[in-house]
Design a protein around this motif. Structure first.
Motif, PDB file in Angstrom:
ATOM      1  N   GLY A 153      20.286 -30.495   0.971  1.00 41.63           N
ATOM      2  CA  GLY A 153      20.658 -29.525   1.814  1.00 41.63           C
ATOM      3  C   GLY A 153      21.360 -28.375   1.038  1.00 41.63           C
ATOM      4  N   ILE A 154      20.880 -28.086  -0.263  1.00 44.51           N
ATOM      5  CA  ILE A 154      21.456 -27.177  -1.169  1.00 44.51           C
ATOM      6  C   ILE A 154      20.722 -25.776  -0.821  1.00 44.51           C
ATOM      7  CG2 ILE A 154      21.757 -26.338  -3.622  1.00 44.51           C
ATOM      8  CD1 ILE A 154      21.962 -29.631  -4.296  1.00 44.51           C
ATOM      9  N   LYS A 155      21.748 -25.033  -0.669  1.00 46.06           N
ATOM     10  CA  LYS A 155      20.955 -23.556  -0.384  1.00 46.06           C
ATOM     11  C   LYS A 155      21.375 -22.461  -1.527  1.00 46.06           C
ATOM     12  CE  LYS A 155      21.382 -24.330   4.776  1.00 46.06           C
ATOM     13  NZ  LYS A 155      21.740 -24.016   6.041  1.00 46.06           N
ATOM     14  N   SER A 156      22.045 -22.786  -2.522  1.00 48.27           N
ATOM     15  CA  SER A 156      22.388 -21.842  -3.523  1.00 48.27           C
ATOM     16  C   SER A 156      21.102 -21.894  -4.274  1.00 48.27           C
ATOM     17  CB  SER A 156      23.547 -22.382  -4.283  1.00 48.27           C
ATOM     18  OG  SER A 156      24.546 -22.268  -3.426  1.00 48.27           O
ATOM     19  N   SER A 157      20.936 -20.751  -5.182  1.00 44.67           N
ATOM     20  CA  SER A 157      19.880 -20.815  -6.380  1.00 44.67           C
ATOM     21  C   SER A 157      20.268 -21.390  -7.583  1.00 44.67           C
ATOM     22  CB  SER A 157      19.613 -19.190  -6.461  1.00 44.67           C
ATOM     23  OG  SER A 157      20.800 -18.641  -6.935  1.00 44.67           O
ATOM     24  N   THR A 158      21.753 -21.513  -7.812  1.00 45.21           N
ATOM     25  CA  THR A 158      21.993 -22.453  -8.928  1.00 45.21           C
ATOM     26  C   THR A 158      23.322 -23.204  -8.508  1.00 45.21           C
ATOM     27  OG1 THR A 158      23.296 -20.481  -9.907  1.00 45.21           O
ATOM     28  CG2 THR A 158      21.057 -20.640 -10.703  1.00 45.21           C
ATOM     29  N   VAL A 159      23.288 -24.411  -9.311  1.00 49.30           N
ATOM     30  CA  VAL A 159      24.562 -25.200  -9.000  1.00 49.30           C
ATOM     31  C   VAL A 159      24.790 -25.704 -10.108  1.00 49.30           C
ATOM     32  CG1 VAL A 159      23.769 -25.937  -6.572  1.00 49.30           C
ATOM     33  CG2 VAL A 159      22.951 -27.232  -8.530  1.00 49.30           C
ATOM     34  N   ASP A 160      26.197 -26.231 -10.186  1.00 56.95           N
ATOM     35  CA  ASP A 160      26.827 -26.931 -11.344  1.00 56.95           C
ATOM     36  C   ASP A 160      26.659 -28.577 -10.887  1.00 56.95           C
ATOM     37  OD1 ASP A 160      26.956 -24.639 -12.917  1.00 56.95           O
ATOM     38  OD2 ASP A 160      28.954 -24.263 -12.255  1.00 56.95           O
ATOM     39  N   ASN A 176      14.150 -24.819   3.722  1.00 57.88           N
ATOM     40  CA  ASN A 176      14.912 -23.682   3.370  1.00 57.88           C
ATOM     41  C   ASN A 176      16.142 -24.257   2.491  1.00 57.88           C
ATOM     42  OD1 ASN A 176      13.272 -22.019   4.762  1.00 57.88           O
ATOM     43  ND2 ASN A 176      14.420 -22.153   6.802  1.00 57.88           N
ATOM     44  N   SER A 177      16.173 -25.354   1.999  1.00 56.27           N
ATOM     45  CA  SER A 177      17.304 -25.777   1.103  1.00 56.27           C
ATOM     46  C   SER A 177      16.504 -26.724   0.160  1.00 56.27           C
ATOM     47  CB  SER A 177      18.201 -26.598   1.921  1.00 56.27           C
ATOM     48  OG  SER A 177      17.746 -27.827   2.409  1.00 56.27           O
ATOM     49  N   GLY A 178      17.263 -27.083  -1.131  1.00 54.64           N
ATOM     50  CA  GLY A 178      16.617 -27.716  -2.147  1.00 54.64           C
ATOM     51  C   GLY A 178      17.558 -29.028  -2.342  1.00 54.64           C
ATOM     52  N   ASN A 234      24.133 -24.588 -14.444  1.00 60.89           N
ATOM     53  CA  ASN A 234      23.266 -23.741 -14.187  1.00 60.89           C
ATOM     54  C   ASN A 234      22.035 -24.152 -13.687  1.00 60.89           C
ATOM     55  OD1 ASN A 234      24.979 -21.322 -14.146  1.00 60.89           O
ATOM     56  ND2 ASN A 234      24.639 -21.274 -16.595  1.00 60.89           N
ATOM     57  N   VAL A 235      22.049 -25.335 -12.990  1.00 58.63           N
ATOM     58  CA  VAL A 235      20.819 -25.789 -12.525  1.00 58.63           C
ATOM     59  C   VAL A 235      19.881 -25.096 -11.389  1.00 58.63           C
ATOM     60  CG1 VAL A 235      19.852 -28.033 -11.372  1.00 58.63           C
ATOM     61  CG2 VAL A 235      21.740 -28.178 -13.115  1.00 58.63           C
ATOM     62  N   ASN A 236      18.963 -24.554 -11.573  1.00 58.38           N
ATOM     63  CA  ASN A 236      17.896 -24.075 -10.768  1.00 58.38           C
ATOM     64  C   ASN A 236      17.581 -24.712  -9.629  1.00 58.38           C
ATOM     65  OD1 ASN A 236      18.225 -21.527 -12.550  1.00 58.38           O
ATOM     66  ND2 ASN A 236      16.727 -22.231 -13.727  1.00 58.38           N
ATOM     67  N   ILE A 237      17.858 -24.125  -8.412  1.00 58.15           N
ATOM     68  CA  ILE A 237      17.496 -24.882  -7.162  1.00 58.15           C
ATOM     69  C   ILE A 237      16.514 -24.052  -6.311  1.00 58.15           C
ATOM     70  CG2 ILE A 237      18.189 -25.917  -4.960  1.00 58.15           C
ATOM     71  CD1 ILE A 237      19.099 -27.553  -7.370  1.00 58.15           C
TER      72      ILE A 237
END
Length: 282
Positions: free
Chosen positions: A241-248, A201-203, A265-268
């Protein structure tokens, strides 16, 4: 001692510590590898980095609060019957007590810290008890870590990963970078900050950051949290453990005249990893 330029938004990373109690729920199916009425719980230990040579944590015991299937109480609301002895129980996990250098578990490296059969049901909390033999090593000098506010702390569990019908798994990220406080010059204290996550459930995001002469680090803005990675010997790094859909993702230089750079805006996606390749600071 080297000084890391941590971004201000990374001061407190307390995911899991402030989570509302929900549940870590098992499947109704049973597994032949565990006794009837039991489920296997695998806990993995990983680490958020910090700019020390070692962070030695004296882990004495770990237990989980389980609401067995036989309990019919509402575990999500105010009707939870904490005083009924059949509705919940603390179960000790099988661990080897001792001092662990948690920096050995950076950049995607983790260890199966415990594999324990526990009652079938919902895992609500994890409780960790530390001993007094905690220390850090900086510039080849060992400094004692004092414990703030006692040696036992509890983390609410949001979710677990169903590995197979009779097994659960959870990753415990001991965030060293946000757990160590220099209260006075060369006088350090430990205030444990923990993130809990599952791979399903995380990327994650990973890559290689060069050159080493820039003494670089990586910060990943994920929602309200800033997650940190220190590149390894060959520049490899990973944040999980990244749960956001996009990260910087920002690549910071702390030495020389190198310039920072950011990939926005890296897609996770849950259960997957994004490889950003090699980034070279100039």
């Amino acid at each position: 001692m080297k000084s890391m330029k941590w971004p201000s938004s990374a001061v407190l990373c307390v995911m899991g510590m402030l989570a509302v109690i929900t549940s870590c729920t098992k499947s109704n199916s049973s597994s032949s590898s565990v006794p009837p009425g039991q489920q296997k719980f695998n806990m993995y230990l990983t680490d958020g980095p910090v700019n020390y040579q070692a962070v030695n944590i004296d882990i004495q015991s770990i237990s989980v609060l389980v609401a067995p299937d036989s309990c019919n109480a509402d575990t999500t609301g105010s009707q939870w019957n904490w005083n009924h002895p059949t509705c919940y129980q603390w179960d000790s996990l099988n661990i080897t007590p001792g001092v662990y250098n948690i920096l050995n578990f950076q950049n995607g490296i983790d260890t199966l810290f415990s594999a324990t059969n526990i009652p079938k049901g919902k895992i609500l909390k994890i409780r960790i008890t530390l001993g007094d033999n905690n220390s850090i090593v900086a510039d080849s000098t060992t400094f004692k870590l004092d414990l703030l506010w006692g040696n036992t702390f509890t983390i609410n569990v949001d979710e677990c990963q169903q590995v197979d019908p009779g097994s659960l798994a959870l990753w415990v990220d001991f965030d060293a970078g946000h757990s160590i406080i220099e209260v006075l010059h060369q006088h350090f204290a430990l205030w444990p900050h923990i993130r809990l996550f599952t791979r399903a459930n995380s990327g994650s995001v990973q890559g290689t950051l060069l050159p080493a002469a820039a003494d670089p680090f990586v910060s990943v803005i994920s929602g309200q949290d800033t997650l940190i990675a220190l590149p390894g010997r060959h520049g490899n790094w990973e944040v999980r453990g990244i749960k956001s859909s996009t990260v910087d993702v920002t690549f910071h230089a702390t030495a020389g005249a190198y310039h920072d750079t950011t990939i926005s805006n890296v897609n996770i996606k849950p259960g997957s990893s994004v490889d950003l390749g090699t980034v070279t600071l100039h």
